[in-house]
Enzyme design. Sequence first.
Site, PDB file in Angstrom:
ATOM      1  N   GLY A  12      -8.149   1.423  -1.054  1.00 52.43           N
ATOM      2  CA  GLY A  12      -8.528   0.019  -0.976  1.00 52.43           C
ATOM      3  C   GLY A  12      -8.335  -0.779  -2.252  1.00 52.43           C
ATOM      4  O   GLY A  12      -9.085  -1.712  -2.522  1.00 52.43           O
ATOM      5  N   LEU A  91      -2.161   2.629   7.481  1.00 52.51           N
ATOM      6  CA  LEU A  91      -1.055   3.520   7.822  1.00 52.51           C
ATOM      7  C   LEU A  91      -1.030   3.883   9.303  1.00 52.51           C
ATOM      8  O   LEU A  91      -0.711   5.003   9.683  1.00 52.51           O
ATOM      9  CB  LEU A  91      -1.141   4.796   6.971  1.00 52.51           C
ATOM     10  CG  LEU A  91      -1.170   4.557   5.453  1.00 52.51           C
ATOM     11  CD1 LEU A  91      -1.225   5.882   4.712  1.00 52.51           C
ATOM     12  CD2 LEU A  91       0.037   3.730   5.001  1.00 52.51           C
ATOM     13  N   ASN A 108       1.057  -8.072   6.240  1.00 55.51           N
ATOM     14  CA  ASN A 108       1.091  -6.733   5.659  1.00 55.51           C
ATOM     15  C   ASN A 108       1.655  -6.819   4.253  1.00 55.51           C
ATOM     16  O   ASN A 108       2.500  -7.670   3.965  1.00 55.51           O
ATOM     17  CB  ASN A 108       1.974  -5.818   6.525  1.00 55.51           C
ATOM     18  CG  ASN A 108       2.056  -4.409   5.971  1.00 55.51           C
ATOM     19  OD1 ASN A 108       1.037  -3.774   5.720  1.00 55.51           O
ATOM     20  ND2 ASN A 108       3.264  -3.910   5.774  1.00 55.51           N
ATOM     21  N   HIS A 110       3.810  -4.562   1.614  1.00 51.18           N
ATOM     22  CA  HIS A 110       4.650  -3.364   1.557  1.00 51.18           C
ATOM     23  C   HIS A 110       5.165  -3.182   0.128  1.00 51.18           C
ATOM     24  O   HIS A 110       5.620  -4.146  -0.494  1.00 51.18           O
ATOM     25  CB  HIS A 110       5.837  -3.495   2.525  1.00 51.18           C
ATOM     26  CG  HIS A 110       6.697  -2.271   2.546  1.00 51.18           C
ATOM     27  ND1 HIS A 110       6.332  -1.120   3.212  1.00 51.18           N
ATOM     28  CD2 HIS A 110       7.890  -2.004   1.951  1.00 51.18           C
ATOM     29  CE1 HIS A 110       7.271  -0.204   3.027  1.00 51.18           C
ATOM     30  NE2 HIS A 110       8.227  -0.715   2.272  1.00 51.18           N
ATOM     31  N   ASP A 151       7.739  -3.208   9.406  1.00 54.57           N
ATOM     32  CA  ASP A 151       8.180  -3.966   8.216  1.00 54.57           C
ATOM     33  C   ASP A 151       9.308  -4.949   8.533  1.00 54.57           C
ATOM     34  O   ASP A 151      10.154  -5.235   7.690  1.00 54.57           O
ATOM     35  CB  ASP A 151       8.646  -3.008   7.091  1.00 54.57           C
ATOM     36  CG  ASP A 151       7.580  -2.004   6.704  1.00 54.57           C
ATOM     37  OD1 ASP A 151       6.390  -2.361   6.745  1.00 54.57           O
ATOM     38  OD2 ASP A 151       7.926  -0.863   6.356  1.00 54.57           O
ATOM     39  N   GLU A 181       1.779  -6.313  -6.093  1.00 55.71           N
ATOM     40  CA  GLU A 181       0.887  -6.338  -4.926  1.00 55.71           C
ATOM     41  C   GLU A 181      -0.375  -7.153  -5.181  1.00 55.71           C
ATOM     42  O   GLU A 181      -0.764  -7.994  -4.362  1.00 55.71           O
ATOM     43  CB  GLU A 181       0.508  -4.911  -4.512  1.00 55.71           C
ATOM     44  CG  GLU A 181       1.677  -4.092  -3.989  1.00 55.71           C
ATOM     45  CD  GLU A 181       1.245  -2.687  -3.597  1.00 55.71           C
ATOM     46  OE1 GLU A 181       0.223  -2.532  -2.900  1.00 55.71           O
ATOM     47  OE2 GLU A 181       1.932  -1.720  -3.990  1.00 55.71           O
TER      48      GLU A 181
END
Length: 203
Positions: A12, A91, A108, A110, A151, A181
């Site tokens: 997390g 996942l 999302n 990635h 994706d 990210e």
Amino acid sequence: MLKLCVLVSGGGTNLQAIIDRISDGTILNTEIIGVISNNRNAFALERARKHGIPAICVSPKDYENRELFYQALLETVDQIAPDFIVLAGFLVAIPTSMVKKYQRRMINIHPSLIPAFCGVGYYGLRVHEAVLARGVKITGATVHFVDEGTDTGEILMQKAVEVLAGDTPEVLQRRVMEEAEWKILPKIIAMVANGELEIGEKK
């Protein structure tokens, strides 16, 4: 107030980045109203509880088949009733029914520059192992809307990260998280909360 539900399978760290950016005012008018994990041992659930956020495990192991699990996952999300869903290292494939119901309201993150190193089998450390094996000099992260593919949804934001000599998959993973990210995921959420990014089905 933008109501977020965050889905996560592991530690997390991206969830924590969102919590921190809400806390310091980088993300305004936003509240995380639920965190869901498929893994009851996920540290992400502990992070959520520590911040007073409802934390729920919906594990495939508790259901006879994948369809029943998918049904339970969608029902749990619906009960939380979010405006927006963030997959932050989740996942598990998202059921088509959920993709359709939350079209352009689910994103999302990635850990590569899509379309490179993405799709089935590319997740977590595997992405960074593939990057190093291929010998590319630039990698990064991508935030995209979730669609029925893996994706393949509309790309919203990307940030490049340099691959350095001597990088291990773990070192590269950490750099991509810190430099990409944890920057672009909160930025997209802030844009949604501020009305700078249109969500929901296109008119």
